[in-house]
Design a protein around this motif. Structure first.
Motif, PDB file in Angstrom:
ATOM      1  N   LEU A   1       6.432 -22.974  87.567  1.00  0.00           N
ATOM      2  CA  LEU A   1       7.212 -23.865  86.703  1.00  0.00           C
ATOM      3  C   LEU A   1       6.905 -23.585  85.240  1.00  0.00           C
ATOM      4  CD1 LEU A   1       9.193 -26.235  86.543  1.00  0.00           C
ATOM      5  CD2 LEU A   1       7.257 -27.802  86.776  1.00  0.00           C
ATOM      6  N   THR A   2       5.640 -23.340  84.934  1.00  0.00           N
ATOM      7  CA  THR A   2       5.238 -23.030  83.560  1.00  0.00           C
ATOM      8  C   THR A   2       5.925 -21.766  83.048  1.00  0.00           C
ATOM      9  OG1 THR A   2       3.090 -24.143  83.504  1.00  0.00           O
ATOM     10  CG2 THR A   2       3.296 -22.151  82.194  1.00  0.00           C
ATOM     11  N   TYR A   3       6.032 -20.766  83.907  1.00  0.00           N
ATOM     12  CA  TYR A   3       6.631 -19.494  83.478  1.00  0.00           C
ATOM     13  C   TYR A   3       8.049 -19.704  82.961  1.00  0.00           C
ATOM     14  CZ  TYR A   3       8.468 -14.770  83.501  1.00  0.00           C
ATOM     15  OH  TYR A   3       9.065 -13.592  83.128  1.00  0.00           O
ATOM     16  N   TRP A   4       8.843 -20.474  83.705  1.00  0.00           N
ATOM     17  CA  TRP A   4      10.232 -20.679  83.289  1.00  0.00           C
ATOM     18  C   TRP A   4      10.326 -21.655  82.131  1.00  0.00           C
ATOM     19  CZ3 TRP A   4      13.322 -17.087  84.677  1.00  0.00           C
ATOM     20  CH2 TRP A   4      13.105 -16.410  85.880  1.00  0.00           C
ATOM     21  N   LEU A   5       9.406 -22.607  82.062  1.00  0.00           N
ATOM     22  CA  LEU A   5       9.366 -23.502  80.902  1.00  0.00           C
ATOM     23  C   LEU A   5       9.097 -22.701  79.631  1.00  0.00           C
ATOM     24  CD1 LEU A   5       9.203 -26.242  79.460  1.00  0.00           C
ATOM     25  CD2 LEU A   5       6.830 -26.412  80.230  1.00  0.00           C
ATOM     26  N   ALA A   6       8.218 -21.720  79.728  1.00  0.00           N
ATOM     27  CA  ALA A   6       7.896 -20.903  78.561  1.00  0.00           C
ATOM     28  C   ALA A   6       9.109 -20.129  78.059  1.00  0.00           C
ATOM     29  CB  ALA A   6       6.760 -19.942  78.906  1.00  0.00           C
TER      30      ALA A   6
END
Length: 413
Positions: free
Chosen positions: A192-197
């Motif tokens: 989830l963090t990867y796509w939020l970034a």
């Protein structure tokens, strides 16, 4: 049974079905750990005169001689671990210390049916008072290409679909801002963090903290660090119960703080909400706080950490009934209907299965109602402290039965 070497402890460890293998001092039969356990009634008088072994105050899993306690505390491995803990680790900082833990009761199958029926009646009464939970399934363009790849497997597509909707809800709630620190609780590998970034890279001065108590290989945050962008990424290994976010150096530099999580199990959801709330500084006007959390595993909730206690009291549920509610919540996802009528060729079996299937559907509905009530209690808690928020079905149930999320935000004026 194995024979015991003469230089080893003669204490028989029942759990391991063998003798202790620790060496002993010359003239002794038992090691220091088992000297006290090996005493019989005839040794009581001698024990009072001799040096007793006591549990270590730092770690109760081992013992030490009472006369040598000071020396032991100075070299105990447990102290080394405690001394090495960073400032943001504060034991049980996010637990409700004023509430006693409610022990797990007997399995539902062993409880009196009248008790369960009475609780189900109150579940239905409380649920009837709730508004309908909206189904708002969104899609974010940032994941459009990833979802379109033909080689994307069913499992990967399921999680990409969930991430797409959650991030779209995050952006719709205007929680993607400049000068924001995002905290992913229960981050796992950081999908989830990867796509939020990829979304937050368009903003100025962003930071992402990934929190998980386990260590993972092939983490997506390592991939982010190799990419060129202006987002600072850091992983914190900690139990959410012990995490004091306000002591994390990076978070102090950002006026806006947003917590995110996908399928954060049971009690971890309540701990994460408490953890974020403790960072709120009402003296700094203009600061913004928010959260987007997809719920999961309500059967793992614990009364001591659950934040919606006041709401459950309003619904006339007693504290000792909380474990029963959690057990009933599992009915929504435990898969009663794994068979089909086509698998049952005998007409009598079909009739019996049809009746059982009807009961299963009723049980699933009751389980769903409990999950909704527990989630609504969390929403009420947030509203009572000044948050604006809502519950949504953020994906369809055929993608995941755990398809409800909360979106909430708070502004300091």
């Amino acid at each position: 049974m194995e024979e015991q070497p003469s230089k080893c402890c003669m204490y028989f460890v029942k759990r391991k079905n063998r003798y202790c293998r620790m060496t002993v001092k010359r003239g002794n039969k038992f090691c220091g750990e088992h000297q006290q356990d090996s005493l019989n009634s005839n040794d009581v008088e001698n024990t009072e005169k001799s040096d007793k072994r006591i549990k270590c105050p730092l770690d109760s899993t081992h013992t030490c001689y009472q006369s040598k306690l000071s020396k032991h505390l100075a070299i105990c491995n447990a102290r080394k671990i405690l001394d090495a803990q960073p400032m943001y680790i504060v034991q049980n900082i996010n637990l409700d210390e004023e509430t006693e833990e409610i022990p797990r009761l007997l399995p539902l199958s062993q409880l009196n049916l009248s008790i369960i029926d009475a609780i189900i009646k109150r579940i239905n009464e409380a649920y009837e008072k709730l508004p309908e939970i909206s189904k708002i399934i969104l899609h974010h363009d940032i994941l459009k290409d990833a979802l379109a790849i033909s080689s994307c497997g069913k499992y990967a597509k399921k999680h990409l679909t969930q991430n797409s909707s959650l991030l779209a809800h995050l952006e719709k709630a205007e929680l993607v801002k400049n000068n924001t620190c995002y905290i992913e609780f229960g981050a796992g590998k950081g999908d989830l963090t990867y796509w939020l970034a990829q979304i937050a890279r368009e903003k100025q001065d962003s930071c992402i903290l990934l929190v998980d108590r386990l260590s993972y290989r092939h983490k997506n945050d390592n991939k982010l660090k190799k990419e060129q962008h202006n987002i600072y990424v850091r992983r914190i290994r900690a139990d959410i119960a012990d995490l004091q976010l306000s002591n994390v150096t990076e978070i102090k530099n950002f006026p806006n703080k947003v917590g995110i999580a996908k399928h954060l199990c049971g009690t971890a959801t309540d701990l994460a909400i408490r953890c974020l709330i403790q960072t709120i500084d009402n003296k700094c006007s203009g600061n913004h706080y928010g959260l987007v959390i997809a719920f999961c595993c309500h059967h793992k909730c614990e009364y001591k950490s659950y934040i919606g206690k006041e709401y459950l009291k309003e619904c006339k549920f007693l504290p000792n009934e909380f474990p029963i509610l959690c057990s009933i919540a599992s009915w929504a996802t435990c898969g009663f209907n794994l068979k089909t009528d086509t698998e049952l060729k005998d007409e009598n079996k079909k009739a019996r299965f049809s009746e059982q299937n009807m009961r299963s559907n009723e049980r699933e509905l009751i389980g769903y109602k409990v999950k909704t009530l527990l989630n609504w209690g969390r929403l009420e808690y947030l509203r009572n402290i000044g948050f604006e928020g809502s519950l949504f079905h953020y994906i369809s149930s055929d993608v995941s039965l755990e398809n409800m999320c909360i979106v909430a935000k708070y502004s300091v004026t």
